[in-house]
Every structure is written in structure tokens, then in C-alpha cells.
Design a protein around this motif. Structure first.
Motif, PDB file in Angstrom:
ATOM      1  N   HIS A 268       0.176  14.345  -3.986  1.00 57.90           N
ATOM      2  CA  HIS A 268       1.007  13.296  -4.178  1.00 57.90           C
ATOM      3  C   HIS A 268       0.593  11.910  -4.949  1.00 57.90           C
ATOM      4  N   ASN A 269       1.395  11.434  -5.618  1.00 60.66           N
ATOM      5  CA  ASN A 269       0.765  10.076  -6.410  1.00 60.66           C
ATOM      6  C   ASN A 269       1.022   8.974  -5.214  1.00 60.66           C
ATOM      7  N   GLY A 270       0.128   8.052  -5.215  1.00 63.36           N
ATOM      8  CA  GLY A 270      -0.006   6.949  -4.594  1.00 63.36           C
ATOM      9  C   GLY A 270      -1.147   5.907  -5.123  1.00 63.36           C
ATOM     10  N   PRO A 271      -0.710   4.572  -4.532  1.00 67.37           N
ATOM     11  CA  PRO A 271      -1.464   3.308  -4.964  1.00 67.37           C
ATOM     12  C   PRO A 271      -2.759   3.392  -4.465  1.00 67.37           C
ATOM     13  N   LEU A 272      -3.873   3.158  -5.403  1.00 66.17           N
ATOM     14  CA  LEU A 272      -5.234   3.097  -4.847  1.00 66.17           C
ATOM     15  C   LEU A 272      -5.463   1.532  -4.319  1.00 66.17           C
ATOM     16  N   MET A 273      -5.592   1.387  -2.734  1.00 70.77           N
ATOM     17  CA  MET A 273      -5.769   0.265  -2.226  1.00 70.77           C
ATOM     18  C   MET A 273      -6.876  -0.270  -1.989  1.00 70.77           C
ATOM     19  N   ALA A 318      -3.261  -7.629  -4.136  1.00 73.87           N
ATOM     20  CA  ALA A 318      -3.208  -6.059  -4.525  1.00 73.87           C
ATOM     21  C   ALA A 318      -2.710  -5.220  -3.476  1.00 73.87           C
ATOM     22  N   ARG A 319      -3.374  -5.724  -2.022  1.00 75.34           N
ATOM     23  CA  ARG A 319      -3.042  -4.752  -0.911  1.00 75.34           C
ATOM     24  C   ARG A 319      -1.591  -4.792  -0.777  1.00 75.34           C
ATOM     25  N   ALA A 320      -0.875  -5.964  -0.827  1.00 75.20           N
ATOM     26  CA  ALA A 320       0.514  -6.078  -0.624  1.00 75.20           C
ATOM     27  C   ALA A 320       1.147  -5.415  -1.581  1.00 75.20           C
ATOM     28  N   LEU A 321       0.781  -5.336  -2.875  1.00 73.91           N
ATOM     29  CA  LEU A 321       1.329  -4.666  -4.046  1.00 73.91           C
ATOM     30  C   LEU A 321       1.372  -2.952  -3.611  1.00 73.91           C
ATOM     31  N   ALA A 322       0.140  -2.784  -3.380  1.00 78.49           N
ATOM     32  CA  ALA A 322      -0.020  -1.292  -2.687  1.00 78.49           C
ATOM     33  C   ALA A 322       0.949  -0.959  -1.718  1.00 78.49           C
ATOM     34  N   ASN A 323       0.936  -1.664  -0.674  1.00 81.11           N
ATOM     35  CA  ASN A 323       1.889  -1.562   0.378  1.00 81.11           C
ATOM     36  C   ASN A 323       3.441  -1.384  -0.111  1.00 81.11           C
ATOM     37  N   GLU A 324       3.845  -2.199  -0.961  1.00 81.89           N
ATOM     38  CA  GLU A 324       5.275  -2.177  -1.641  1.00 81.89           C
ATOM     39  C   GLU A 324       5.379  -0.940  -2.352  1.00 81.89           C
ATOM     40  N   ALA A 325       4.345  -0.414  -3.158  1.00 80.61           N
ATOM     41  CA  ALA A 325       4.398   0.922  -4.029  1.00 80.61           C
ATOM     42  C   ALA A 325       4.213   1.917  -3.016  1.00 80.61           C
ATOM     43  N   THR A 326       3.760   1.886  -1.977  1.00 78.36           N
ATOM     44  CA  THR A 326       3.661   3.026  -0.891  1.00 78.36           C
ATOM     45  C   THR A 326       5.167   3.360  -0.547  1.00 78.36           C
ATOM     46  N   ASP A 327       5.900   2.101  -0.052  1.00 78.04           N
ATOM     47  CA  ASP A 327       7.057   2.209   0.225  1.00 78.04           C
ATOM     48  C   ASP A 327       8.111   3.036  -0.845  1.00 78.04           C
ATOM     49  N   TYR A 328       7.836   2.253  -1.922  1.00 77.06           N
ATOM     50  CA  TYR A 328       8.559   2.887  -3.229  1.00 77.06           C
ATOM     51  C   TYR A 328       8.702   4.398  -3.382  1.00 77.06           C
ATOM     52  N   MET A 329       7.291   4.714  -3.169  1.00 75.20           N
ATOM     53  CA  MET A 329       6.838   6.084  -3.607  1.00 75.20           C
ATOM     54  C   MET A 329       7.207   6.831  -2.696  1.00 75.20           C
ATOM     55  N   ARG A 330       6.989   6.755  -1.333  1.00 74.14           N
ATOM     56  CA  ARG A 330       7.748   7.428  -0.198  1.00 74.14           C
ATOM     57  C   ARG A 330       9.032   7.670  -0.126  1.00 74.14           C
ATOM     58  N   ARG A 331       9.761   6.732  -0.573  1.00 66.86           N
ATOM     59  CA  ARG A 331      11.282   6.976  -0.625  1.00 66.86           C
ATOM     60  C   ARG A 331      11.712   8.248  -1.462  1.00 66.86           C
ATOM     61  N   HIS A 332      11.060   8.458  -2.552  1.00 67.77           N
ATOM     62  CA  HIS A 332      11.190   9.803  -3.204  1.00 67.77           C
ATOM     63  C   HIS A 332      10.918  11.001  -2.455  1.00 67.77           C
ATOM     64  N   GLY A 333      10.452  11.036  -1.217  1.00 69.88           N
ATOM     65  CA  GLY A 333       9.967  12.408  -0.582  1.00 69.88           C
ATOM     66  C   GLY A 333       9.512  13.426  -1.235  1.00 69.88           C
ATOM     67  N   PRO A 334      10.013  14.505  -1.367  1.00 71.06           N
ATOM     68  CA  PRO A 334       9.230  15.723  -2.011  1.00 71.06           C
ATOM     69  C   PRO A 334       9.936  15.749  -3.398  1.00 71.06           C
ATOM     70  N   PHE A 335      10.171  14.694  -3.911  1.00 68.80           N
ATOM     71  CA  PHE A 335      10.694  14.721  -5.409  1.00 68.80           C
ATOM     72  C   PHE A 335       9.560  14.189  -6.319  1.00 68.80           C
ATOM     73  N   MET A 336       9.251  14.936  -7.771  1.00 70.04           N
ATOM     74  CA  MET A 336       8.511  14.200  -8.650  1.00 70.04           C
ATOM     75  C   MET A 336       8.947  13.155  -9.200  1.00 70.04           C
ATOM     76  N   PRO A 337       8.231  11.969  -9.611  1.00 74.74           N
ATOM     77  CA  PRO A 337       6.610  12.105  -9.559  1.00 74.74           C
ATOM     78  C   PRO A 337       5.976  11.459  -8.413  1.00 74.74           C
ATOM     79  N   ALA A 338       6.773  11.271  -7.318  1.00 70.75           N
ATOM     80  CA  ALA A 338       6.079  11.133  -5.990  1.00 70.75           C
ATOM     81  C   ALA A 338       5.081  12.172  -5.649  1.00 70.75           C
ATOM     82  N   ARG A 339       5.878  13.371  -5.565  1.00 68.20           N
ATOM     83  CA  ARG A 339       4.976  14.500  -5.339  1.00 68.20           C
ATOM     84  C   ARG A 339       4.434  15.068  -6.861  1.00 68.20           C
TER      85      ARG A 339
END
Ligand code: F6R
Ligand code: MG
Ligand code: MG
Length: 372
Positions: A268-273, A318-339
Motif C-alpha cells: 500500500h501507499n501511506g504517509p511517512l510519519m 506533520a503527524r496530524a497531516l499524516a493521520n489525515e492522509a491515513t484516513d483518506y488513503m484507507r477509505r480507498h480500501g483495496p483500490f489503487m492508488p491506495a493499494r
């Protein structure tokens, strides 16, 4: 006299899945390196962990790719594996794929960043260690530190930085290296390192006099092993100050939690916290990917420090933004580009699914009734 800084890491078993290590693992590693210091094999050491990875930080006089130093790391990881086995920790010995040590760690699975250099009158270094991502995760921050004047003021206003830096970039698929001179070749550099799973910054040199400024670990575990065995969580160190990027310019590059490959199942793609050592353990969706920065000074080969550099409210944003990006990316579930795309995933069932459906795929030109 030159000093060699070796940062060697491996995941040889962890507590609660791929979450963290236990104190006894660190203790065993520290004792081994303490003995090596006492007999003069190494000058100094510091042992820590980021997520499920044990990090051996060592200084010595033996240069890079030295058999004795890499052998010491290997034996230390073997000994820590015994602790993992004793407590049935998860994935004991995971990164020691080869059962025997072949001279140095080049092309083997424990990752390492290593450089030999002349210790300056004062030698500050920042060691960066990440979990749940690959070495391409350093590309963007290294670009910002050494080539982006909006990050590093010194590129404009410090004479020694102003000349620019040479980036040594590795094509990890072809095992080839190319040197790119910045600033004049920054577009060529970006054309390559914008594909971070293939083109990885290996090291950076100051053009003013050619000294090494930064070196990263470039092992790609999936390629070494031929199959997935764990993410090749990378390490990097950057020399700082007095004609090199200031410590604050190095850290500034991590104020934006950019997306990196890795995270859950290395797929997966995720934010570097950026986090403190205390928070260097992954939780949510086995992440998000984390990075720790430890600041040291070298003192005639001895390590003074560390300072836990991201243990600071200045990185709360930066950590707050990473948490927001985490929520955003996770909402894609198994779809690219989160996966990740199929060629980059470390776990996949796609060939099995395709095989199962092989006889059910029909040419689009055939009119077929819908299955019920
Ligand atoms: C990613 C990582 C974890 C594991 C995941 C599944 O780098 O280490 O996300 O991939 O926890 O692990 P297994 O297959 O060991 O159950
Ligand atoms: Mg692991
Ligand atoms: Mg790890």
C-alpha cells in the motif's frame, strides 16, 4: 584519520505481529556490540529499534563492506534471533534468509548504510530509520535536502552548498548506478527518482570538494529473496552543518509526510510519519509508515548522543497531516492508488484469481447471457 559509520538493520522477530521488539532483544544486541567495543573491533555503538527492526549503529576504522564488521552484525542478529525463538516472537530470524554469512552483507537481506570519511573538527550526523517502507522513501526528502532551495536555504546562501551536490542513483532492477549533477541535472534526476521503487538515491556528494554527504541503504528485499519476506525498511544518514545542510534543513524535509510504498503487507501507499523513538511502533493498518531521526556528534570515532529529533511539537503538524492522509488513503480500501499496482505488491492473489477465471473470460464480441 578516517572513521566509518555503519548503520545495519534487520527484522529478526518482533512482539505482537510486526509491531515492536522486546527489551531483551535490544539488550542482547547491545551486549554483543559492547564486547566488540571492548576488544577494539569497533570504536563505539548504539542499539535501538524502529518498529520491528533492530538498528545497529556502529563506528569503526575498518572501512565499508568489511568482513569483520558485517560478520559482527550478522552474528548479533543471529543471537537476537535466539531470543525471538525463545519467546516465540513473530517472524523470528526473518531477515537472515541465507543461513550462512558470505563475507559481507552486500546483496544479502540485512540493510545497511555505510560510509568512510574524514571526521571534521565537529561532525554532526542525523541518522534516519524507517519502518514499513522501502529505500525509495528517501528519494523525496533527499531531493529536498540537497537540491530544493525552498527546503534548504544554504543552497542559495552558503558558498559550499551553492555549488550543488551529486546524486548517485541506483537502478535496483538492473543493479546499475548513475551520477547526476545538481542543480543543472535536476530534471533528469527527478525523471528517475520520481519512480522510487526502481530508481533509488544511493548516496549524495558535495561538489565543492567531493566529500560524501549522505548514504542510504539500497537493499530491495523482494528482489534479494525472489519472493516476499518483509519490507526492506530503510536507513539513511546525513552529515550536517558547516557547509553541509544544517540539521534543521535535514529535518525540514520530513515536515511533509509524503506517500511512500509499504504499509500493510508491503502493498500500500501511506504517509511517512515522523515520530519519536517512543512512538516508533506501528499500529493502524500495520502503520502508518514511520521515520525516526537520531542526531549524534562524532568525537574521535565515539558517538555522542543521541538526540531524538522528531520528539518535538514542531512535528505535530506533520503527524496530524499524516493521520489525515491515513484516513483518506484507507477509505480507498483495496483500490489503487491506495493499494500498490500489481507489479509492486508484496502479497497478491491475482495469479490465482486469474487462473480460476481463465475459462470464464469470453471475447467481448461474443454475445453471452449474463450468469445468474
Ligand atoms: C509490512 C508488514 C506487515 C505484514 C502483515 C502480514 O511490511 O510487515 O504489514 O505484511 O502483518 O504479515 P503476515 O503475512 O506475516 O501475517
Ligand atoms: Mg516485520
Ligand atoms: Mg520492519
Amino acid at each position: 584519520m578516517t572513521v566509518t559509520l555503519s548503520v545495519i538493520k534487520a527484522d529478526v522477530g518482533s512482539l505482537a505481529g510486526h509491531h515492536t521488539v522486546i527489551p531483551e532483544q535490544l539488550q542482547v544486541a547491545s551486549e554483543r556490540l559492547k564486547k566488540a567495543t571492548e576488544v577494539g573491533l569497533i570504536e563505539d555503538h548504539y542499539v535501538t529499534a524502529v518498529g520491528d527492526d533492530i538498528e545497529l549503529i556502529m563506528t569503526h576504522r575498518k572501512g565499508v563492506d568489511n568482513k569483520d564488521i558485517h560478520g559482527l552484525a550478522w552474528d548479533t542478529f543471529m543471537e537476537v534471533t535466539e531470543v525471538s525463538k525463545k519467546y516465540k516472537l513473530y517472524a523470528a530470524g526473518q531477515d537472515l534468509l541465507s543461513t550462512s554469512f558470505a563475507g559481507n552483507l552486500r546483496g544479502m537481506v540485512p540493510g545497511y548504510a555505510e560510509a568512510e570519511f574524514e571526521e571534521r573538527a565537529s561532525e554532526p550526523v542525523v541518522i534516519l530509520m524507517a519502518d514499513k517502507t522501502g529505500p525509495g522513501g528517501w528519494n523525496l526528502p533527499l531531493y529536498k535536502i540537497f537540491a530544493d532551495a525552498f527546503n534548504t536555504a544554504g543552497l542559495v546562501i552558503d558558498e559550499k552548498l551553492h555549488v550543488g551536490f551529486t546524486f548517485r542513483v541506483m537502478d535496483v532492477y538492473q543493479d546499475k548506478i548513475v551520477d547526476l549533477r545538481c542543480p543543472e541535472e535536476i530534471y533528469d534526476l527527478l525523471a528517475l527518482i520520481g519512480t522510487p521503487d526502481r530508481y533509488v538515491v544511493h548516496s549524495v556528494y558535495r561538489r565543492f570538494d567531493g566529500i560524501i554527504a549522505a548514504v542510504a541503504s539500497t537493499t530491495r528485499m523482494s528482489l534479494v529473496a525472489g519472493k516476499y519476506v518483509g519490507k526492506d525498511d530503510p536507513v539513511l544518514f546525513v552529515r550536517a552543518q558547516h557547509g553541509l545542510p544544517a540539521v534543521g534543513e535535514i529535518l525540514e524535509a520530513f515536515s511533509f509526510p509524503h506517500l511512500v510504498e509499504g504499509w500493510m503487507r508491503g502493498s500500500h501507499n501511506g504517509p511517512l510519519m515522523p515520530v519519536s523513538l517512543k512512538n516508533a511502533k506501528v499500529t493502524r493498518f500495520d502503520g502508518p509508515p514511520r521515520v525516526v531521526a537520531l542526531g549524534f556528534n562524532l568525537n574521535n570515532g565515539k558517538l555522542v548522543g543521541p538526540a531524538d529529533m522528531f520528539d518535538d511539537p514542531a512535528f505535530d503538524g506533520a503527524r496530524a497531516l499524516a493521520n489525515e492522509a491515513t484516513d483518506y488513503m484507507r477509505r480507498h480500501g483495496p483500490f489503487m492508488p491506495a493499494r500498490l499496482g500489481p507489479e509492486e505488491m508484496e502479497y497478491t492473489t491475482l495469479p490465482v484469481v486469474l487462473k480460476k477465471l481463465e475459462n470464464r473470460f469470453r471475447p467481448t464480441s461474443e454475445v453471452i447471457e449474463v450468469a445468474r
